[in-house]
Each structure stands twice: as structure tokens, then as C-alpha cells.
Design an enzyme around this catalytic site. Structure first.
Site, short mmCIF file in Angstrom:
data_model
loop_
_atom_site.label_atom_id
_atom_site.label_comp_id
_atom_site.label_asym_id
_atom_site.label_seq_id
_atom_site.Cartn_x
_atom_site.Cartn_y
_atom_site.Cartn_z
N ASP A 121 45.50 -27.40 -4.52
CA ASP A 121 45.54 -28.47 -3.51
C ASP A 121 45.53 -27.93 -2.07
O ASP A 121 44.72 -28.37 -1.24
CB ASP A 121 46.80 -29.34 -3.70
CG ASP A 121 46.63 -30.34 -4.83
OD1 ASP A 121 45.49 -30.71 -5.14
OD2 ASP A 121 47.66 -30.74 -5.42
N LYS B 176 53.17 -31.43 -13.46
CA LYS B 176 52.86 -30.24 -12.64
C LYS B 176 53.97 -29.18 -12.67
O LYS B 176 53.68 -28.00 -12.72
CB LYS B 176 52.61 -30.68 -11.19
CG LYS B 176 51.26 -31.36 -10.99
CD LYS B 176 51.07 -31.72 -9.53
CE LYS B 176 49.60 -32.00 -9.25
NZ LYS B 176 49.33 -32.16 -7.82
P1 NDP Z 1 55.34 -37.38 -3.32
O1 NDP Z 1 55.88 -38.58 -4.01
O2 NDP Z 1 55.65 -36.04 -3.81
O3 NDP Z 1 55.81 -37.45 -1.76
C1 NDP Z 1 55.70 -38.65 -1.04
C2 NDP Z 1 55.96 -38.37 0.44
O4 NDP Z 1 55.78 -39.59 1.17
C3 NDP Z 1 57.41 -37.91 0.72
O5 NDP Z 1 57.41 -37.07 1.83
C4 NDP Z 1 58.10 -39.25 1.03
O6 NDP Z 1 59.26 -39.11 1.80
C5 NDP Z 1 57.02 -39.92 1.84
N1 NDP Z 1 57.15 -41.37 1.86
C6 NDP Z 1 56.92 -42.24 0.84
N2 NDP Z 1 57.12 -43.51 1.24
C7 NDP Z 1 57.49 -43.43 2.55
C8 NDP Z 1 57.83 -44.40 3.53
N3 NDP Z 1 57.83 -45.71 3.24
N4 NDP Z 1 58.15 -43.98 4.78
C9 NDP Z 1 58.13 -42.66 5.09
N5 NDP Z 1 57.82 -41.68 4.18
C10 NDP Z 1 57.50 -42.07 2.94
O7 NDP Z 1 53.77 -37.64 -3.26
P2 NDP Z 1 52.62 -36.57 -2.95
O8 NDP Z 1 53.15 -35.58 -2.00
O9 NDP Z 1 52.04 -36.09 -4.22
O10 NDP Z 1 51.50 -37.47 -2.27
C11 NDP Z 1 51.62 -37.94 -0.93
C12 NDP Z 1 50.29 -38.59 -0.51
O11 NDP Z 1 49.27 -37.61 -0.48
C13 NDP Z 1 49.81 -39.68 -1.48
O12 NDP Z 1 49.27 -40.74 -0.74
C14 NDP Z 1 48.72 -39.01 -2.27
O13 NDP Z 1 47.71 -39.91 -2.70
C15 NDP Z 1 48.15 -38.06 -1.24
N6 NDP Z 1 47.54 -36.87 -1.87
C16 NDP Z 1 46.25 -36.57 -1.52
C17 NDP Z 1 45.64 -35.47 -2.05
C18 NDP Z 1 44.24 -35.16 -1.65
O14 NDP Z 1 43.61 -34.32 -2.30
N7 NDP Z 1 43.74 -35.78 -0.59
C19 NDP Z 1 46.32 -34.60 -3.02
C20 NDP Z 1 47.68 -35.00 -3.31
C21 NDP Z 1 48.25 -36.12 -2.75
P3 NDP Z 1 60.68 -38.87 1.07
O15 NDP Z 1 60.74 -37.40 0.73
O16 NDP Z 1 61.67 -39.26 2.10
O17 NDP Z 1 60.70 -39.76 -0.14
#
Ligand code: NDP
Length: 299
Positions: free
Chosen positions: A122, A85
Site C-alpha cells: 500500500d 491483514k
Molecule cells: P482504518 O479503519 O484503519 O482507519 C480509519 C481512520 O479514519 C482512523 O484514523 C480513524 O480515526 C479515522 N476516522 C474514521 N472516522 C472518522 C471521523 N468521523 N472523524 C475523524 N476521523 C475518522 O481504515 P484504513 O486506514 O484502512 O482506511 C482509511 C481510508 O483510506 C478509507 O477511506 C479507505 O477506503 C482508504 N484507503 C485507500 C487505499 C487506496 O489504495 N487508495 C488503501 C487503503 C485504504 P480513529 O483512529 O480516531 O478512529
């Protein structure tokens, strides 16, 4: 063969692919379990147009080759997913305002003169999904959990759609602080680990959005986890979980138990795909058909 595969193959037979069929695709790694082919092919069918959508595994480092192939093979549109991306944003000829703000592209359009334009659908997909549920973000106060790619696209769309106030709570503080810059003047960081700070932000919010991956069905243990304590959720809240697998996350289950409105993340996925089809074809597919197909594929 599962009934979903049978239904999908039956749908494909109905497409009547010819030598003039237009091809669109998703590029990324991994893509083999992507819902996008099901969602998009049902969308094209709803439009009655001679288009087909496939998934192409493209490894990290091969984004430029994929763009060259797009031109060579006359692919009419590309969806872009991880890990490409950000790099694609620097490889296309121009980008939309949202893609520029996010430095991230999830859609490539080929214009009539052959140039490639990068878009990000998105965030607007979430806004359209909320609108379909009768929810407007204009003037609303929103608490968003997470500051990754999904959260950033949502924050950018919220500020473009005149959201009043955004609270950002994320495990890593530096990512939360960086996300504030997407909505200057209306966004601020709140602590995700301090329940009283979080509860205070929640009380001031109309909408709560989970944009972390907490609650995703990676294993049977992880699906029963909520990113938010139930006592923070009040009946006046609209709670949206971007996680769509499982479709009924623990957060949404608790939300309903607390008497608040729960909205799943599949709507955002489907609406962002519908926006991609609008960019490629100028036409609006049937999102209800696309949602039903995605739900069936998830099941
Ligand atoms: P990223 O990897 O970019 O971000 C992940 C996020 O989750 C960060 O804020 C991270 O925090 C947080 N996180 C991960 N594990 C934990 C944990 N154990 N405790 C607390 N915070 C946590 O992923 P995306 O932003 O791309 O995706 C996030 C979610 O959104 C996914 O589940 C994905 O499937 C969903 N999604 C849904 C879409 C839709 O169309 N419905 C579109 C895109 C994504 P930190 O920064 O501290 O690591």
C-alpha cells in the site's frame, strides 16, 4: 447487465482461460464489491499472460484455512484485505521489511520452494502514484490525517523514501502516538481538533494526505464532508485523498477551488496492485489500463 459488467465479461472472454491458467485471488470479508478483480485482470491482460484473478470471501478466523487452500489449489498469489491483514503476518513463513514494520500483510508470494512470503504494497503504491504525478516525497514535509491501517502504511513508506518531516493528526490520540514510532525522529503528533495547530503544520507541509475515511460515499450525507477546513489549504500544497469513492471527494473539490494540486486515491490502489503483480510475476503491468478500468467500474 450494466455496461461495466458487459465490458468486464468481454475482457474475460478475451482471457481464453485454459487448464493451465494461473489463479490469483483476494481474500477478505467483505470482498464482493472489491475493485481488485477488475484492476488485476486488466493488468494481467496488459501483460499478455495466462493468469486470472478472483475474489474469495474468507471469514474472520479462517485465514489459516485460506493459506492451506492456497497451497492445495496451487494459487499463485493472494491479495489480503480486512479482517486478515494482521493475522496473516503471523501465519506466513517470512515477511518483507514493510510488512514487518506494519505487522500487516496485503500480498502473499509463493516462492519456488513453496514457502509463503508476506508483503505490504500500500505505502509503496502511494509513492509510485505520486511519482507518476511528478511528485517526489524525498526531502518533503507531509501532514497526514489519520492513523489507521492506510495511514500507517503511508507513514512507513514516507520514512523509507526519505521524507523530511511528518505531522500526524488523528481523532484518537493514542493511535497517532503509536504511528509516530514508524518514523522515529521525523514524525510528530499534531492536534486534529485545534485549527491553529493544524494550520501551523499545514503551512510547514508540502503535501497533505487524507488517510481517514471521512468523505467516503457511505451515504449521500457523508460525501459532502471534508476532513480539513478549506482555509488550511494553500496553492503551494499537493493534497492527496486516499478515499477514492467518490473519485472527486469534497476535500479534492475544495483543494482545486483553493488553487492547489489534487491527487485522488485510485492511483494508489492501482499502483499497489501493479506492485503485487510484479511480486507474483516479475513483470510490470500497464497501470494506465488498470486505472481506466477501475474508474469505469467505480462509475
Ligand atoms: P482504518 O479503519 O484503519 O482507519 C480509519 C481512520 O479514519 C482512523 O484514523 C480513524 O480515526 C479515522 N476516522 C474514521 N472516522 C472518522 C471521523 N468521523 N472523524 C475523524 N476521523 C475518522 O481504515 P484504513 O486506514 O484502512 O482506511 C482509511 C481510508 O483510506 C478509507 O477511506 C479507505 O477506503 C482508504 N484507503 C485507500 C487505499 C487506496 O489504495 N487508495 C488503501 C487503503 C485504504 P480513529 O483512529 O480516531 O478512529
Amino acid at each position: 447487465m450494466t455496461s461495466t459488467q458487459q465490458n468486464f465479461e468481454a475482457a474475460l472472454r478475451g482471457l481464453n482461460i485454459t487448464s493451465s491458467t494461473s489463479i490469483a485471488a483476494v481474500i477478505g470479508d467483505p470482498v464482493k464489491h472489491s475493485l481488485s478483480p477488475v484492476i488485476h485482470n486488466v493488468g494481467f491482460q496488459s501483460l499478455g499472460i495466462d493468469w486470472i484473478y478472483v475474489a474469495c470471501e474468507v471469514k474472520e478466523g479462517d485465514a489459516q484455512s485460506a493459506l492451506d487452500a492456497m497451497k492445495l489449489l496451487d494459487l499463485r498469489g493472494l491479495s489480503v484485505t480486512m479482517p486478515h491483514k494482521t493475522v496473516i503476518a503471523s501465519l506466513v513463513d517470512s515477511v518483507s521489511a514493510a510488512a514487518q514494520a506494519l505487522n500487516s500483510v496485503n500480498t502473499i508470494e509463493v516462492t519456488s520452494d513453496g514457502s509463503l512470503v508476506g508483503h505490504s504494497t500500500d505505502g509503496d503504491g502511494l509513492i509510485a502514484s505520486l511519482k507518476q504525478q511528478g511528485v517526489s516525497v524525498s526531502g518533503a514535509s507531509v501532514l497526514i490525517l489519520g492513523a489507521g491501517g492506510a495511514a500507517r502504511s503511508v507513514i512507513d513508506a514516507l520514512q523509507r523514501h526519505e521524507c523530511r518531516q511528518i505531522f500526524i493528526a488523528n481523532r484518537s490520540l493514542d493511535r497517532a502516538q503509536s504511528a509516530v514510532a514508524l518514523a522515529p525522529g521525523i514524525a510528530k503528533v499534531v492536534s486534529i481538533s485545534n485549527l491553529s495547530d493544524l494550520a501551523d503544520a499545514a503551512v510547514k507541509s508540502d503535501i497533505i494526505i487524507n488517510a481517514t475515511s471521512v468523505g467516503m460515499a457511505k451515504s449521500p450525507d457523508t460525501v459532502s464532508v471534508s476532513p480539513l477546513a478549506p482555509e488550511v489549504i494553500d496553492p503551494h500544497h499537493i493534497v492527496v485523498d486516499l478515499v477514492y469513492h467518490p473519485i472527486e471527494t469534497e476535500l479534492l473539490r475544495l483543494t482545486r477551488q483553493r488553487g492547489a494540486q489534487a491527487i485522488d486515491g485510485l492511483g494508489m490502489l492501482v499502483h499497489q496492485a501493479a506492485l503485487q503483480q510484479q511480486i507474483w510475476t516479475g513483470l510490470t503491468p500497464n497501470v494506465s489500463d488498470m486505472y481506466r478500468a477501475a474508474l469505469q467500474a467505480l462509475a
